[in-house]
Design an enzyme around this catalytic site. Structure first.
Site, PDB file in Angstrom:
ATOM      1  CG  MET A  79     -22.210 -84.498 -34.091  1.00  0.00           C
ATOM      2  SD  MET A  79     -21.497 -85.069 -35.651  1.00  0.00           S
ATOM      3  CE  MET A  79     -22.791 -86.138 -36.247  1.00  0.00           C
ATOM      4  CG  ASP A 238     -19.582 -81.173 -34.078  1.00  0.00           C
ATOM      5  OD1 ASP A 238     -19.710 -82.349 -34.466  1.00  0.00           O
ATOM      6  OD2 ASP A 238     -19.074 -80.880 -32.973  1.00  0.00           O
TER       7      ASP A 238
END
Length: 496
Positions: A79, A238
């Protein structure tokens, strides 16, 4: 079957699952990161594509799976990065990943204009160079010719999904990691993008994580070894997918910790959690109507990897086991490690912070330094655990996932530091891709809902806190905090 990919910091962790989410096999294909002075951390998006193709073919070959049996492909992705694309969706430069923090000046200016507390309430996050938005601004200021070619901005998993399907979208979990997302409204923030001077058209459409974005084209199917027409489900960031993989769906599921390159403590909530001291952040969950309050440090497992690189440069497969085995009986009285090798997010939000050993003496060796690193990560995460407790979220039990969760010593140190039971889940490094697999199964209608994740990863070990060690770690945690506070002005002067 379902194939899920976790595009992490060090590589693509791909996994093959039955259509109910149960893990069959996993494969990892690594790729590199360019780290350089000044906060540079970049990856080549083409490496992600190659890793996805290689890992998919390896899973099929190793398991003898017929490509026709694969019902869906889905993704978890690192991210907070910035993948900058031209009008033809080609990268105009290497991706700036989450660890890149050279945009401190842009973050400071944006925070001054918006107001730190106003931004935190709007975004669920502080404005910080870790996030996508200020990375984009850095490129605009320092590489204007490159930025002039930018037509689209996205996250890692969004880029790979576009390459497979031809369609560029993102999901709320990844959108919430950009510093450009109005969390309450569930859309790109006009206020943030207006202050940044960026066209909202640069950013992808936001759709649910369970969206079937498209099907594998003939060319992409040939590249990855699957059949044309295989559905591609978007997936998510994630962190939220790790929560799903750990069975953390609602508030009743408790907390979990992820011990990967970066490390965090997190839980699921029905509303964003706004910490008065702004130590924590809140992502959107991949589960609709849920949020993932999180406290993330930059270098958790990466701190252990760093010290192992220094102490065991041979890079042998057993180096982590050797170092932690020796550290089990090491005496670290008076020895501390501040684990801020890439600056820090929670709890300080200080990009100028750095890693420090304090109290080194002539008798200290590999064992003591290794244990100090393990304890330093535990101390930093303990400050984060305290933030949740102060906000009214009891943290009495924490499930551990990620590569670092394989260490009995580390999990016992965490339990003793936090005064909480720490449980190891069977799914460790594959938790992110397990979350992506469940998301895919929901997206194509193979399972009725996300709740199936709770039964897909059983508890394999439990570590309870020792009262005497907890009391000692409480005392030492105060010294750990004091060390950072005394060095904070020095960090700012030397690295600001």
């Amino acid at each position: 079957m379902i194939i899920a990919h976790d595009l992490g910091t060090t590589g693509d962790k791909a996994s093959l699952h039955h259509d109910d989410g149960r893990l069959v096999a996993a494969a990892t294909v690594r790729y590199g990161t360019r780290f350089a002075a000044g906060g540079v951390a970049e990856q080549d998006p083409a490496d992600w594509e190659r890793a996805v193709a290689t890992a998919t073919r390896r899973l099929l070959a190793d398991t003898g799976t017929d490509p026709a049996a694969v019902r869906a492909v889905s993704f978890s992705g690192q991210m907070m990065g910035a993948v900058l694309l031209d009008a033809a969706y080609r990268p105009v430069r290497p991706a700036l990943i989450w660890a890149d923090h050279r945009s401190s000046a842009q973050a400071a200016r944006l925070a001054a204009e918006i107001g730190a507390e106003t931004a935190y309430r709007l975004l669920g996050h502080q404005i910080h160079p870790t996030y996508s938005l200020t990375k984009i601004l850095w490129v605009r200021e320092h590489e204007p010719e490159t930025f002039a070619r930018v037509a689209h901005v996205c996250l890692a998993k969004d880029y790979v999904v576009q390459r497979l399907t031809g369609r560029l979208v993102t999901d709320p979990s990844d959108a919430s990691s950009t510093n450009a997302y109005d969390q309450r409204a569930g859309r790109w923030s006009e206020r943030m993008l207006g202050a940044a001077g960026l066209d909202p058209a640069l950013f992808p459409e936001i759709v649910p994580a369970t969206t079937v974005v498209g099907e594998l084209s003939a060319a992409s199917a040939e590249a990855v070894g699957l059949r044309p027409g295989t559905p591609v489900v978007l997936g998510g960031g994630d962190g939220p997918l790790a929560a799903l993989g750990a069975g953390v769906i609602g508030p009743e599921d408790g907390a979990y910790t992820y011990l990967g390159s970066s490390s965090w403590v997190s839980l699921s909530a029905a509303e964003p959690l706004l910490d008065p001291a702004m130590r924590t952040m809140t992502f959107d969950h991949v589960v609709p109507g849920r949020y993932v309050p999180t406290a993330t440090m930059q270098t958790g497992g990466a701190s252990l990897e760093w010290v192992a690189d220094l102490l065991r440069p041979d890079r042998g497969e057993g180096r982590f086991d050797d170092l932690t085995r020796a550290a089990a009986d090491a005496d670290t009285t008076g020895l501390y490690f501040l684990p801020h090798l890439l600056g820090e997010r929670s709890p300080y939000w200080n990009a100028s912070a750095r890693g420090v050993f304090l109290g080194l003496a002539r008798h200290h060796g590999q064992a003591e330094m290794t244990r100090a690193v393990l304890e330093g990560v535990a101390f930093n995460l303990h400050t984060c655990v305290q933030a949740f407790r102060e906000a009214g979220h009891p943290v009495d039990r924490v499930d551990a996932i990620g590569g670092g969760a394989s260490s009995d010593l580390w999990l016992q140190i965490l339990a003793d530091t936090w005064g909480a039971t720490v449980r190891r889940r069977r799914i460790g490094e594959e938790a992110n891709s397990l979350g992506a697999a469940v998301t895919a199964a929901v997206g194509v209608g193979l399972v009725p809902g996300f709740e199936v994740a709770r039964d897909l990863s059983e508890i394999t070990a439990e570590f309870t806190p020792d009262p005497a060690r907890h009391a000692e770690y409480q005392r030492r945690h105060a010294s750990f905090l004091d060390a950072y506070q005394r060095l904070e002005s020095w960090f700012e002067r030397e690295n600001g």
